[in-house]
Write a protein that holds these residues in place. Structure first.
Motif, PDB file in Angstrom:
ATOM      1  N   LYS A   1       1.150  -1.243   0.110  1.00 28.32           N
ATOM      2  CA  LYS A   1      -0.266   0.197  -0.136  1.00 28.32           C
ATOM      3  C   LYS A   1       0.879   1.141   0.305  1.00 28.32           C
ATOM      4  CE  LYS A   1      -3.495  -2.248   2.457  1.00 28.32           C
ATOM      5  NZ  LYS A   1      -4.617  -2.214   3.837  1.00 28.32           N
TER       6      LYS A   1
ATOM      7  N   PHE B   1      -5.868   4.651  -0.010  1.00 26.17           N
ATOM      8  CA  PHE B   1      -4.083   3.874  -1.001  1.00 26.17           C
ATOM      9  C   PHE B   1      -4.832   3.728  -1.900  1.00 26.17           C
ATOM     10  CE2 PHE B   1      -6.821   0.284   1.700  1.00 26.17           C
ATOM     11  CZ  PHE B   1      -6.901  -0.481   0.848  1.00 26.17           C
TER      12      PHE B   1
ATOM     13  N   GLN C   1      -2.634   0.774  -4.650  1.00 24.97           N
ATOM     14  CA  GLN C   1      -1.190  -0.442  -4.317  1.00 24.97           C
ATOM     15  C   GLN C   1      -0.467  -0.957  -6.092  1.00 24.97           C
ATOM     16  OE1 GLN C   1      -3.843  -4.188  -3.089  1.00 24.97           O
ATOM     17  NE2 GLN C   1      -5.123  -2.558  -3.233  1.00 24.97           N
TER      18      GLN C   1
END
Length: 351
Positions: A242, A256, A258
């Motif tokens: 993350k 967040f 990724q």
């Protein structure tokens, strides 16, 4: 006896609450699955989701949610379509709420989304070489109004520095308490924000005096690695898959992304730098820097800095590539490493 009765009432109340809650029910009579029985897809694909009716109960309708958004609903024995456009990449969960015989069941399915385009591969060309403090265990590097600021790590010797990048001279320095291991830094609105590694805390300084003005807590992540900002909000790595997005005013980790290629989700991303609308991130203990789209996490480019470490003085404490700084005024990019005695101005070249 009074204590025993109170304990009995407490346990009874817990049981009653559990029985009235969906979370306390037995395993659901439904499950969510994809038509192709797979759960890994690429951006742009269309996913057909179906509900397996284990006990053959009557289904009135079902609603599908993904990445905190309502997607669609269907009546009867539903088939729910999920079009993977404009979503964040990486590991996520599809959630369906099933309405059946006066009850609701929530069922989920892990869904992994890769990018649909491989990253462009780049190499580098050295434009200039400048001296750099060989004792600096570089953790963060950032220009602010043409001045280079640096965060260094290690317990007992972590610092925050203002430097002359052309000469390597440390113009100003603040030492961190021995309990802190300094990590990434970023500067916004005349304040320096410096992460610490395992202390769950970030430190705030005045950009001119380097005096401590406060601190902030990590509310979701456990560690601090790299930090950068886009002029409004911060992006923070923590060693996992993350990159957290922090509110620029409250410093709360609100959501967040990724970092993801067309075939994998990346971890161990360390120092971060904001470069013309993209996040540049080096992978810890690797020679590569990922170019990340901050909207969805797509890794759109990879820079191979192999061979750069061999161009600095070799010594016992020499460590890995870590330190990316972009000067938005001159459009120049600089890189260094932990305990490197050189700072390199580089040009990125497509391979």
């Amino acid at each position: 006896m009074k204590k025993l009765n109170l304990l009995y009432l407490f346990i009874l109340n817990l049981l009653l609450i559990s029985c009235g809650s969906n979370s306390g029910k037995k395993k659901s009579d439904f499950s969510l699955f994809t038509e192709t029985e797979k759960n890994e897809f690429q951006l742009g694909e269309s996913v057909q989701l179906k509900i397996r009716n284990i006990k053959n109960r009557q289904i009135d309708s079902a609603a599908l949610y993904f990445q905190e958004k309502y997607i669609t609903s269907s009546k009867g024995e539903p088939s729910l379509q999920l079009q993977l456009q404009n979503f964040k990449l990486g590991n996520h969960v599809a959630r369906a709420i099933v309405f059946s015989e006066g009850e609701t069941d929530t069922i989920t399915l892990p869904v992994k989304i890769y990018n649909n385009i491989p990253p462009t591969v780049y190499t580098y060309r050295i434009i200039n070489t400048y001296p750099h403090d060989q004792t600096a265990y570089t953790q963060g590097l950032e220009f602010y109004r043409d001045t280079l600021y640096e965060s260094t790590g290690q317990y007992g010797s972590s610092t925050l520095r203002k430097t002359n990048f052309e000469t390597g001279e440390v113009l100003q320095q603040a030492e961190l308490a021995d309990k802190y291991f300094g990590e990434g830094l970023s500067i916004l609105n005349d304040k320096i924000y410096q992460l610490t590694w395992n202390e769950g805390e970030g430190l705030i300084y005045d950009v001119t005096t380097l005096e401590r003005q406060g601190s902030f807590k990590f509310n979701n992540s456990k560690e601090g690695w790299g930090l950068c900002n886009d002029g409004h909000q911060f992006y923070k790595s923590d060693g996992t898959e993350k990159i957290w997005i922090l509110n620029g005013k409250t410093l709360v980790e609100e959501t967040f992304i990724q970092p993801t290629t067309h075939r994998s989700v990346s971890t161990q991303l360390n120092e971060l730098e904001w470069v013309e609308g993209m996040i540049y991130a080096n992978t810890y203990q690797k020679d590569g820097v990922a170019i990340i789209n901050p909207e969805n996490g797509a890794i759109e480019g990879l820079i191979n800095f192999q061979g750069l470490r061999e161009k600095v003085t070799q010594h016992a404490n020499l460590d890995v590539l870590n330190g990316i700084a972009y000067n938005p005024n001159t459009k120049k990019l600089y890189v260094t490493g932990k305990n490197w005695d050189k700072l390199f101005e580089v040009e990125i070249v497509e391979r």
